[in-house]
Design a protein around this motif. Structure first.
Motif, PDB file in Angstrom:
ATOM      1  N   ASP A 115       0.945  -1.022   0.012  1.00 15.10           N
ATOM      2  CA  ASP A 115      -0.051   0.078   0.058  1.00 15.10           C
ATOM      3  C   ASP A 115       0.790   1.270  -0.024  1.00 15.10           C
ATOM      4  OD1 ASP A 115       0.995  -0.307   2.637  1.00 15.10           O
ATOM      5  OD2 ASP A 115      -0.785   0.153   3.483  1.00 15.10           O
ATOM      6  N   ARG A 116       2.082   1.166  -0.317  1.00 14.17           N
ATOM      7  CA  ARG A 116       2.947   2.190  -0.225  1.00 14.17           C
ATOM      8  C   ARG A 116       3.444   2.608  -1.842  1.00 14.17           C
ATOM      9  NH1 ARG A 116       7.023   0.632   4.929  1.00 14.17           N
ATOM     10  NH2 ARG A 116       5.473  -0.827   5.811  1.00 14.17           N
ATOM     11  N   LEU A 117       3.429   3.646  -2.052  1.00 12.30           N
ATOM     12  CA  LEU A 117       3.666   4.132  -3.521  1.00 12.30           C
ATOM     13  C   LEU A 117       4.049   5.360  -3.742  1.00 12.30           C
ATOM     14  CD1 LEU A 117       4.100   2.449  -6.158  1.00 12.30           C
ATOM     15  CD2 LEU A 117       1.851   2.974  -6.978  1.00 12.30           C
ATOM     16  N   GLY A 118       4.932   5.874  -3.843  1.00  8.88           N
ATOM     17  CA  GLY A 118       5.435   7.351  -4.002  1.00  8.88           C
ATOM     18  C   GLY A 118       6.522   7.545  -4.934  1.00  8.88           C
ATOM     19  N   ALA A 119       6.809   8.968  -5.072  1.00  8.47           N
ATOM     20  CA  ALA A 119       7.970   9.351  -5.939  1.00  8.47           C
ATOM     21  C   ALA A 119       7.414   9.043  -7.284  1.00  8.47           C
ATOM     22  CB  ALA A 119       9.088   8.822  -5.551  1.00  8.47           C
ATOM     23  N   LEU A 120       6.465   9.080  -8.176  1.00  9.12           N
ATOM     24  CA  LEU A 120       5.975   8.735  -9.127  1.00  9.12           C
ATOM     25  C   LEU A 120       6.396   9.657 -10.258  1.00  9.12           C
ATOM     26  CD1 LEU A 120       2.389   7.175  -8.578  1.00  9.12           C
ATOM     27  CD2 LEU A 120       4.569   5.695  -8.805  1.00  9.12           C
ATOM     28  N   LEU A 121       6.467  10.864  -9.810  1.00 11.42           N
ATOM     29  CA  LEU A 121       6.991  11.739 -10.973  1.00 11.42           C
ATOM     30  C   LEU A 121       8.483  11.693 -11.294  1.00 11.42           C
ATOM     31  CD1 LEU A 121       5.560  15.278  -9.565  1.00 11.42           C
ATOM     32  CD2 LEU A 121       4.704  13.610 -11.256  1.00 11.42           C
ATOM     33  N   ASP A 122       9.089  11.094 -10.110  1.00 10.94           N
ATOM     34  CA  ASP A 122      10.750  11.079 -10.248  1.00 10.94           C
ATOM     35  C   ASP A 122      10.961   9.784 -11.082  1.00 10.94           C
ATOM     36  OD1 ASP A 122      10.013  12.240  -7.243  1.00 10.94           O
ATOM     37  OD2 ASP A 122      12.034  13.224  -7.978  1.00 10.94           O
ATOM     38  N   THR A 123      10.179   8.614 -10.806  1.00  7.47           N
ATOM     39  CA  THR A 123      10.178   7.519 -11.709  1.00  7.47           C
ATOM     40  C   THR A 123       9.999   7.686 -13.058  1.00  7.47           C
ATOM     41  OG1 THR A 123       9.360   6.220  -9.736  1.00  7.47           O
ATOM     42  CG2 THR A 123       9.182   5.212 -12.073  1.00  7.47           C
ATOM     43  N   MET A 124       8.906   8.586 -13.383  1.00  7.98           N
ATOM     44  CA  MET A 124       8.663   8.783 -15.013  1.00  7.98           C
ATOM     45  C   MET A 124       9.737   9.840 -15.347  1.00  7.98           C
ATOM     46  SD  MET A 124       4.448   9.587 -14.483  1.00  7.98           S
ATOM     47  CE  MET A 124       4.587  10.097 -16.213  1.00  7.98           C
ATOM     48  N   LYS A 125      10.488  10.481 -14.696  1.00  5.14           N
ATOM     49  CA  LYS A 125      11.672  11.431 -14.923  1.00  5.14           C
ATOM     50  C   LYS A 125      12.791  10.632 -15.486  1.00  5.14           C
ATOM     51  CE  LYS A 125      14.311  15.526 -15.073  1.00  5.14           C
ATOM     52  NZ  LYS A 125      15.585  14.940 -14.973  1.00  5.14           N
ATOM     53  N   ALA A 126      13.080   9.551 -14.578  1.00  6.95           N
ATOM     54  CA  ALA A 126      14.194   8.697 -14.729  1.00  6.95           C
ATOM     55  C   ALA A 126      13.776   7.773 -16.117  1.00  6.95           C
ATOM     56  CB  ALA A 126      14.212   7.852 -13.250  1.00  6.95           C
ATOM     57  N   LEU A 127      12.620   7.435 -16.282  1.00  5.90           N
ATOM     58  CA  LEU A 127      12.474   6.854 -17.665  1.00  5.90           C
ATOM     59  C   LEU A 127      12.652   7.525 -18.827  1.00  5.90           C
ATOM     60  CD1 LEU A 127       9.274   4.759 -16.466  1.00  5.90           C
ATOM     61  CD2 LEU A 127      11.436   3.880 -16.894  1.00  5.90           C
ATOM     62  N   LYS A 128      12.348   8.792 -18.709  1.00  9.21           N
ATOM     63  CA  LYS A 128      12.378   9.738 -19.658  1.00  9.21           C
ATOM     64  C   LYS A 128      13.940   9.839 -20.160  1.00  9.21           C
ATOM     65  CE  LYS A 128      11.263  14.245 -21.610  1.00  9.21           C
ATOM     66  NZ  LYS A 128      10.827  15.774 -21.362  1.00  9.21           N
ATOM     67  N   ASP A 129      14.674  10.134 -18.965  1.00  6.44           N
ATOM     68  CA  ASP A 129      15.907   9.912 -18.989  1.00  6.44           C
ATOM     69  C   ASP A 129      16.597   8.996 -19.756  1.00  6.44           C
ATOM     70  OD1 ASP A 129      15.888  12.601 -17.801  1.00  6.44           O
ATOM     71  OD2 ASP A 129      16.493  12.103 -15.837  1.00  6.44           O
ATOM     72  N   LEU A 130      16.046   7.748 -19.782  1.00  9.25           N
ATOM     73  CA  LEU A 130      16.727   6.935 -20.665  1.00  9.25           C
ATOM     74  C   LEU A 130      16.171   6.901 -22.026  1.00  9.25           C
ATOM     75  CD1 LEU A 130      15.972   3.747 -17.865  1.00  9.25           C
ATOM     76  CD2 LEU A 130      18.070   5.152 -18.502  1.00  9.25           C
ATOM     77  N   GLY A 131      15.623   7.873 -22.686  1.00 15.20           N
ATOM     78  CA  GLY A 131      15.014   7.936 -23.886  1.00 15.20           C
ATOM     79  C   GLY A 131      13.918   7.422 -24.252  1.00 15.20           C
ATOM     80  N   LEU A 132      12.940   7.286 -23.023  1.00 13.87           N
ATOM     81  CA  LEU A 132      11.632   6.833 -23.208  1.00 13.87           C
ATOM     82  C   LEU A 132      10.574   7.697 -23.329  1.00 13.87           C
ATOM     83  CD1 LEU A 132      12.434   3.822 -20.753  1.00 13.87           C
ATOM     84  CD2 LEU A 132      12.765   3.615 -23.222  1.00 13.87           C
ATOM     85  N   ASP A 133       9.547   7.374 -23.737  1.00 14.32           N
ATOM     86  CA  ASP A 133       8.051   8.142 -23.703  1.00 14.32           C
ATOM     87  C   ASP A 133       7.091   7.290 -22.873  1.00 14.32           C
ATOM     88  OD1 ASP A 133       6.379  10.058 -24.114  1.00 14.32           O
ATOM     89  OD2 ASP A 133       5.952   9.668 -26.194  1.00 14.32           O
ATOM     90  N   VAL A 134       6.696   7.990 -21.929  1.00  8.05           N
ATOM     91  CA  VAL A 134       5.491   7.526 -20.984  1.00  8.05           C
ATOM     92  C   VAL A 134       4.027   8.023 -21.722  1.00  8.05           C
ATOM     93  CG1 VAL A 134       4.532   7.086 -18.821  1.00  8.05           C
ATOM     94  CG2 VAL A 134       6.978   7.421 -19.090  1.00  8.05           C
TER      95      VAL A 134
END
Length: 288
Positions: A103-122
């Motif tokens: 039931d713990r889930l956080g820092a989703l913005l940072d996760t998405m930013k990290a994925l974008k930094d890998l050259g990915l589009d969410v």
């Protein structure tokens, strides 16, 4: 893409959206058990104190992990099982990355930013809550091609990036993750016995391909190592489902040999090679 405001309420029963905010979306389904989030360059969550999740690909509006906590009750000592699943089979056009941590889930913005930094589009994200377990899915493609991720090196980097974010924003997860041994605040109390944990087998999956299932102790570079082993014996990986459940990796690969399913002899060779390499006590540095 137009500016979007998405409010996900703590009751998990509704989403309030401005129809004018979406220029290219004709409909936006909502149910009690599923919350759908359209990813836009910027989503403003500051107007509602009950906001549970918002998304920004550029990470400008990144907030602290406490702002995204889905934990509503008192703190407990129990640490849930962190699960990272990379699914290549379900969607023909996108790679699906699924993350859950009880039931713990956080820092989703940072996760998405990290994925974008890998050259990915969410492309989009979904949140599902069932039996107090919250699961988040990201549908991602390569930014350069608009297609799903095929490169094993990038898939491994996606997996490790998400695990790194878990360790950063949920340090308590380190005691349930293999990488917590080296990078977490608290190493796992129980270590996986590689000899006992390693299981792999091949079964038929039609005339043109076979299904390889691998279960072993997780470690950095594991996916690349397995792909290399298969490549060395000329086995081609068509697609993969990469599942990290705490200290254990549970992966499935659709494979073929020169466009056909593996025969019994080659299947045994593959199983033996994997058993030998996966049961080694340490991973070579070049596998990272």
């Amino acid at each position: 893409m137009a500016m979007a405001n998405a409010y996900l309420t703590s009751s998990f029963t509704s989403i309030r959206l401005r129809p004018s905010d979406f220029s290219s979306v004709k409909s936006f389904p909502t149910t009690k058990s599923h919350l759908y989030l359209l990813v836009s360059p910027r989503i403003d969550s500051t107007r509602n104190k009950n906001v549970m999740m918002c998304a920004s690909v550029d990470g400008v509006d990144s907030m602290s992990s406490s702002s995204f906590s889905l934990k509503s009750g008192p703190e407990t000592d129990y640490v849930p099982m962190p699960i990272v699943l990379i699914d290549q089979d379900t969607d023909p056009d996108a790679t699906i990355v699924q993350l859950s941590f009880g039931d713990r889930l956080g820092a989703l913005l940072d996760t998405m930013k990290a994925l974008k930094d890998l050259g990915l589009d969410v492309l989009k994200g979904t949140v599902t809550t069932e039996n107090s377990v919250t699961q988040t899915k990201f549908f991602i493609t390569r930014l350069s091609t608009g297609r799903k991720v095929e490169d094993p090196d990038v898939l491994e980097r996606i997996r490790l990036t998400i695990i790194n974010n878990l360790l950063k924003y949920h340090p308590e997860s380190s005691e349930r993750l293999a990488m917590g041994e080296a990078f977490g605040v608290k190493p796992p109390e129980k270590k996986i016995d590689v000899e006992i944990a390693t299981h792999n087998h091949v079964k038929e999956d039609g005339p043109r391909r076979s299904l390889l299932s691998v279960e072993t102790a997780d470690r950095p570079g594991l996916l690349l190592e397995m792909i290399k082993i298969m490549s060395d014996i000329n086995v081609t990986v068509e697609s993969a489902e990469i599942d990290t459940e705490g200290l254990v990796a549970k992966d499935r690969f659709h494979v073929n040999y020169r466009g056909a399913a593996l025969n019994s002899s080659l299947s045994q060779v593959l199983v033996n090679c994997l058993r030998y390499y996966l049961r080694r006590p340490e991973t070579d540095e070049e596998s990272y």
